[in-house]
Motif scaffolding. Structure first.
Motif, short mmCIF file in Angstrom:
data_model
loop_
_atom_site.label_atom_id
_atom_site.label_comp_id
_atom_site.label_asym_id
_atom_site.label_seq_id
_atom_site.Cartn_x
_atom_site.Cartn_y
_atom_site.Cartn_z
N LYS A 83 0.82 -1.22 0.00
CA LYS A 83 0.00 0.00 0.00
C LYS A 83 0.85 1.26 0.00
O LYS A 83 0.41 2.32 -0.44
CB LYS A 83 -0.93 0.01 1.22
CG LYS A 83 -2.00 -1.05 1.16
CD LYS A 83 -2.84 -1.03 2.41
CE LYS A 83 -3.87 -2.15 2.38
NZ LYS A 83 -4.62 -2.23 3.63
N ASN A 84 2.06 1.18 0.53
CA ASN A 84 2.98 2.33 0.64
C ASN A 84 4.36 1.91 0.15
O ASN A 84 5.31 1.81 0.94
CB ASN A 84 3.07 2.80 2.10
CG ASN A 84 1.73 3.19 2.65
OD1 ASN A 84 1.21 4.22 2.31
ND2 ASN A 84 1.17 2.32 3.48
N PRO A 85 4.50 1.66 -1.16
CA PRO A 85 5.76 1.12 -1.68
C PRO A 85 6.85 2.18 -1.85
O PRO A 85 7.10 2.66 -2.95
CB PRO A 85 5.33 0.52 -3.02
CG PRO A 85 4.20 1.38 -3.46
CD PRO A 85 3.48 1.78 -2.20
N THR A 86 7.46 2.55 -0.75
CA THR A 86 8.53 3.55 -0.79
C THR A 86 9.76 3.02 -0.07
O THR A 86 9.66 2.16 0.81
CB THR A 86 8.11 4.87 -0.12
OG1 THR A 86 7.92 4.62 1.27
CG2 THR A 86 6.84 5.44 -0.74
N PRO A 87 10.93 3.55 -0.40
CA PRO A 87 12.13 3.19 0.36
C PRO A 87 11.98 3.53 1.86
O PRO A 87 12.52 2.84 2.72
CB PRO A 87 13.23 4.03 -0.29
CG PRO A 87 12.75 4.20 -1.69
CD PRO A 87 11.26 4.35 -1.57
N LYS A 88 11.22 4.57 2.15
CA LYS A 88 11.01 4.97 3.54
C LYS A 88 10.33 3.85 4.34
O LYS A 88 10.67 3.59 5.48
CB LYS A 88 10.16 6.25 3.59
CG LYS A 88 10.01 6.85 4.95
CD LYS A 88 9.24 8.16 4.84
CE LYS A 88 9.23 8.92 6.14
NZ LYS A 88 8.57 10.22 6.00
N THR A 89 9.37 3.18 3.73
CA THR A 89 8.69 2.06 4.38
C THR A 89 9.69 0.95 4.68
O THR A 89 9.69 0.38 5.78
CB THR A 89 7.55 1.53 3.49
OG1 THR A 89 6.67 2.60 3.17
CG2 THR A 89 6.77 0.44 4.19
N LEU A 90 10.56 0.64 3.73
CA LEU A 90 11.59 -0.38 3.96
C LEU A 90 12.56 0.06 5.06
O LEU A 90 12.98 -0.75 5.89
CB LEU A 90 12.36 -0.66 2.67
CG LEU A 90 11.59 -1.42 1.59
CD1 LEU A 90 12.39 -1.43 0.30
CD2 LEU A 90 11.28 -2.83 2.05
N LEU A 91 12.90 1.33 5.06
CA LEU A 91 13.81 1.85 6.08
C LEU A 91 13.22 1.64 7.48
O LEU A 91 13.91 1.19 8.39
CB LEU A 91 14.07 3.33 5.83
CG LEU A 91 15.05 3.98 6.80
CD1 LEU A 91 16.04 4.84 6.03
CD2 LEU A 91 14.34 4.84 7.82
N TYR A 92 11.93 1.93 7.65
CA TYR A 92 11.30 1.73 8.95
C TYR A 92 11.27 0.25 9.32
O TYR A 92 11.43 -0.11 10.48
CB TYR A 92 9.90 2.32 8.98
CG TYR A 92 9.89 3.82 9.02
CD1 TYR A 92 10.83 4.52 9.77
CD2 TYR A 92 8.95 4.55 8.31
CE1 TYR A 92 10.82 5.91 9.80
CE2 TYR A 92 8.94 5.94 8.34
CZ TYR A 92 9.88 6.62 9.09
OH TYR A 92 9.88 7.99 9.13
#
Length: 121
Positions: A83-92
């Motif tokens: 739903k939120n495919p961003t590098p930021k999501t992976l970082l968290y």
């Protein structure tokens, strides 16, 4: 040879984590790292599909030596990542799991140093 992140090295900051994630994504998509920002939508802006998202998720786990014992937590994260495919999501995700691994390691070290302390109240 790529140096993988280890929980022994707890000094990795958000910038370093992001740079590793950025490199993984750029290698998967064969694109410039500079085109990948923290809030880049990997599907809309870079054209990733669902298989790419799963691949980058598991590549991130391997890169940072993350082992999740709770399949439900992993499934929930993957659903959120879709739903939120961003590098930021992976970082968290990485930060959360490194923190958990470090807490477990700290507890284990305390036990090894003084096993009786765990059983005393």
């Amino acid at each position: 040879m790529n140096k993988r992140y280890s929980t022994k090295d707890n000094k990795m900051n958000e910038k370093e984590i992001f740079e590793r994630i950025q490199k993984l994504i750029s290698e998967l998509l064969a694109c410039e790292k500079s085109s990948i920002k923290l809030n880049t939508n990997l599907v809309q802006e870079l054209g990733m599909d669902s298989l790419d998202l799963v691949d980058i998720f598991y590549s991130t786990q391997r890169e940072f030596n993350i082992v999740t014992k709770d399949g439900t937590k992993e499934d929930l994260f993957i659903e959120y990542f879709f739903k939120n495919p961003t590098p930021k999501t992976l970082l968290y995700f990485v930060k959360d799991n490194i923190k958990i691994n470090m807490n477990k390691k700290t507890q284990a070290l305390k036990f090894l140093q003084n096993p009786k302390s765990v059983y005393q109240r």
